[in-house]
Design an enzyme around this catalytic site. Structure first.
Site, PDB file in Angstrom:
ATOM      1  CG  ASP A 164      -0.187   0.082   2.611  1.00  0.00           C
ATOM      2  OD1 ASP A 164      -0.050   1.209   3.239  1.00  0.00           O
ATOM      3  OD2 ASP A 164       0.265  -1.042   3.051  1.00  0.00           O
ATOM      4  CB  SER A 165       1.017   4.280   0.553  1.00  0.00           C
ATOM      5  OG  SER A 165       1.283   5.568   0.177  1.00  0.00           O
ATOM      6  CB  ALA A 166       5.713   4.068   0.586  1.00  0.00           C
ATOM      7  N   GLY A 168       3.287   0.165  -2.281  1.00  0.00           N
ATOM      8  CA  GLY A 168       3.290  -0.314  -3.887  1.00  0.00           C
ATOM      9  C   GLY A 168       4.404   0.010  -4.394  1.00  0.00           C
ATOM     10  CB  ALA A 192      -3.671  -0.373  -1.552  1.00  0.00           C
TER      11      ALA A 192
END
Length: 320
Positions: A164-166, A168, A192
């Protein structure tokens, strides 16, 4: 023109609004980067492992890289009697925040719903450790999952990546490293709201520059802390510049969108669309950046988890 915080709160579903209001009440006023990494971690990093009714096995390991660096991981397994597919999870937090505890509930549920051996990686964080430390750590754990699979109990030919986020961005970095080395790719990816770009221009960033949890100035500071301008053309650092990402494995991008506005709360909308429009995507209405980890409190997170689990099962259980 940037929306006010009050206007943004009005776009959220009730659980997400409650979380945002609690944060704004109990934490110092954003932007948070002005308080420094220690204060930010005191506010955002999870404290203690949540209780779980899982009947599976949870273990802690320490992976040693070639340079002697030790990378802690936490492994979750529900299927104990036969080798299972594997899922490497990389937490978010702007490369600066985030812990194994913060994604513990999510990883437990992923193990339960996918049947995978889930490995959560505690990569080195910025600004103490700048690029390529986190990227190297994640790649080293991926290699460990392939080589030490008998002890881990996973199937090295059925590995998926998620973040998720970083996280990803780090999942995409692993794929870029594999492609540069001419190696095979994982079965699939679940990202995500991935942070694929170090640029903060566009309608979404303008509209949601003051968004709770992640405002634009904090997002810029996160990237500067991890990968400064001197490495912004390195595809392992910034996925957007990678030519190798045109041939990714099956990809599911989870982002969030409100039905009450064309933009919604997608401050990372541009990033997700860079890769997501060619692949499967889901939209989650009225939620905040970071919602996927709130599986115990936010219904939209549980729904997104179900989509992710079905996607992983589909591609990791194929015949070799």
């Amino acid at each position: 023109m940037a929306l006010t915080v009050e206007a943004i709160l009005g776009l959220l579903d009730e659980p997400s609004r409650g979380y945002a209001e609690t944060l704004l009440t109990n934490a110092p006023p954003p932007p948070y980067h002005r308080y420094g990494p220690s204060m930010m971690r005191a506010v955002f990093d999870a404290k203690g492992v949540p209780e779980s009714t899982s009947k599976g096995l949870v273990t802690s390991e320490s992976i040693v890289e070639k340079d002697g660096t030790r990378v802690p991981v936490r492994c979750y397994r529900e299927v104990l009697d036969t080798p299972a597919p594997a899922l490497l999870y990389m937490h978010g937090g702007g490369f600066v925040l985030g812990t194994l505890d913060g994604v513990d509930s999510l990883c437990r549920r992923l193990a339960e719903t996918t049947g995978c051996v889930v490995v959560s990686v505690d990569y080195r964080r910025a600004p103490e450790h700048v690029y390529p430390a986190a990227a190297d750590d994640c790649l080293a754990v991926y290699d460990w999952m392939l080589t030490d699979h008998e002890r881990l109990g996973d199937r090295p030919d059925r590995v998926a990546l998620a973040g998720d986020s970083a996280g990803g961005a780090l999942a995409l970095s692993v794929c870029t490293s594999l492609q540069q080395a001419g190696r095979g790719l994982p079965r699939c990816l679940v990202l995500a709201y991935p942070a694929t770009s170090a640029s903060f221009r566009g309608a979404s960033w303008e509209a949601f520059a003051l968004a709770p949890v992640l405002c634009r100035s904090d997002a810029e500071w996160f990237w500067d802390s991890y990968a400064g301008p001197e490495v912004r053309d390195d595809p392992r650092a910034v996925p957007e510049v990678s030519a190798e990402l045109g041939s990714l494995p099956p990809l599911l991008v989870l982002w969030r969108r409100s039905g009450r506005t064309p933009l919604g709360l997608r401050t990372l909308r541009r990033d997700g669309e860079c890769r997501g429009r060619r692949r499967a995507t889901t939209d989650d209405a009225g939620v905040l950046h970071g919602f996927i980890t709130e599986v115990d409190a936010v219904p939209a997170a549980r729904e997104a988890l179900e989509d992710a689990a079905a996607f992983v099962r589909r591609f990791t259980r194929l015949d070799p």
